[in-house]
Design a protein around this motif. Sequence first.
Motif, PDB file in Angstrom:
ATOM      1  N   SER A 154       0.788  -1.247   0.000  1.00 31.13           N
ATOM      2  CA  SER A 154       0.000   0.000   0.000  1.00 31.13           C
ATOM      3  C   SER A 154       0.818   1.294   0.000  1.00 31.13           C
ATOM      4  N   ILE A 155       2.080   1.227  -0.403  1.00 29.44           N
ATOM      5  CA  ILE A 155       2.857   2.456  -0.576  1.00 29.44           C
ATOM      6  C   ILE A 155       3.583   2.378  -1.913  1.00 29.44           C
ATOM      7  N   SER A 156       3.869   3.527  -2.484  1.00 33.33           N
ATOM      8  CA  SER A 156       4.580   3.596  -3.754  1.00 33.33           C
ATOM      9  C   SER A 156       5.347   4.907  -3.814  1.00 33.33           C
ATOM     10  N   HIS A 201      -1.048   8.182   6.472  1.00 28.19           N
ATOM     11  CA  HIS A 201      -1.333   6.929   5.763  1.00 28.19           C
ATOM     12  C   HIS A 201      -0.533   5.781   6.364  1.00 28.19           C
ATOM     13  N   LEU A 202       0.740   6.020   6.641  1.00 28.31           N
ATOM     14  CA  LEU A 202       1.583   4.978   7.218  1.00 28.31           C
ATOM     15  C   LEU A 202       1.076   4.567   8.594  1.00 28.31           C
ATOM     16  N   PHE A 203       0.682   5.544   9.396  1.00 25.32           N
ATOM     17  CA  PHE A 203       0.206   5.243  10.745  1.00 25.32           C
ATOM     18  C   PHE A 203      -1.094   4.451  10.708  1.00 25.32           C
ATOM     19  N   GLU A 204      -1.995   4.835   9.817  1.00 26.80           N
ATOM     20  CA  GLU A 204      -3.296   4.173   9.714  1.00 26.80           C
ATOM     21  C   GLU A 204      -3.176   2.743   9.174  1.00 26.80           C
ATOM     22  N   ASN A 205      -2.122   2.487   8.408  1.00 26.17           N
ATOM     23  CA  ASN A 205      -1.940   1.160   7.803  1.00 26.17           C
ATOM     24  C   ASN A 205      -0.778   0.405   8.441  1.00 26.17           C
ATOM     25  N   ASP A 206      -0.512   0.718   9.697  1.00 22.29           N
ATOM     26  CA  ASP A 206       0.638   0.145  10.404  1.00 22.29           C
ATOM     27  C   ASP A 206       0.618  -1.385  10.385  1.00 22.29           C
ATOM     28  N   LYS A 215      13.328   7.116   2.737  1.00 19.07           N
ATOM     29  CA  LYS A 215      13.278   5.698   3.075  1.00 19.07           C
ATOM     30  C   LYS A 215      12.467   4.906   2.051  1.00 19.07           C
ATOM     31  N   ILE A 216      11.376   5.516   1.567  1.00 18.08           N
ATOM     32  CA  ILE A 216      10.573   4.861   0.528  1.00 18.08           C
ATOM     33  C   ILE A 216      11.403   4.687  -0.741  1.00 18.08           C
ATOM     34  N   GLU A 217      12.097   5.762  -1.128  1.00 24.77           N
ATOM     35  CA  GLU A 217      12.932   5.689  -2.326  1.00 24.77           C
ATOM     36  C   GLU A 217      14.040   4.651  -2.158  1.00 24.77           C
TER      37      GLU A 217
END
Length: 231
Positions: A30-32, A44-49, A134-136
Amino acid sequence: MQSNIKIGRTAGILLFIIVALGIPALNLRSISTSMSWSPNLLEHLFENDLQLRISIFMDILVSGVWLALAIFLFPIIKQYRSGLAYWFLGIWILHFAIILVSNTQELSLLSLAQAYSDEPQLEQDILIGLATLKIESYFWSHYFAVMLFSIAMAALYYVFLVSKLIPRILSVWGLIAISVVFVACWLAIFNQDISFALFGQNGVHLLTLIAWLIAKGFNPKPVIPNTLEVN
């Protein structure tokens, strides 16, 4: 030989487990990179922990099964190309290490999200910047891991081709499919737009290979290994 059939079917089952775990792991991520610098990134990150933690666990598990498959197939490959067998196993060990490191980056993302949730007064732009980096970092590591995967699978398909453990058409198709994946990774590294079809076509081959291996296993009468091979 009956053992060859069983070995092939076992390999097919392991590949099936990899696909069965890998698809939901990818969907749960769920991340891109399109989320980079988004003001809602930390929320978004916190809600989808929990979802992300499950995805990370499954991703590491999938990589572990790939390594287990490599160890399982090592004696088979060594019969035909001894030197290549050690390279094959070494690549999968390196692949597993990269997956561990890249997923650690993902876990640290969740730590940033938690920090923002606990202390909303923290400088949001700085945290979003760190999260984006960190995502990259994860996705660049992912591309290099896929490139290693491509090299290892190309070696495996080559052994399948010379040994005739599976039908030649599946071996040749596999070499072509995995070569496309390798090229697609380089295109991505050089910031070129790439279609998901470049990766998806390899999935079609992999599913076909799995079906064949589970149904038929390895050829019970493969080509006898060449004792004069060059290691």
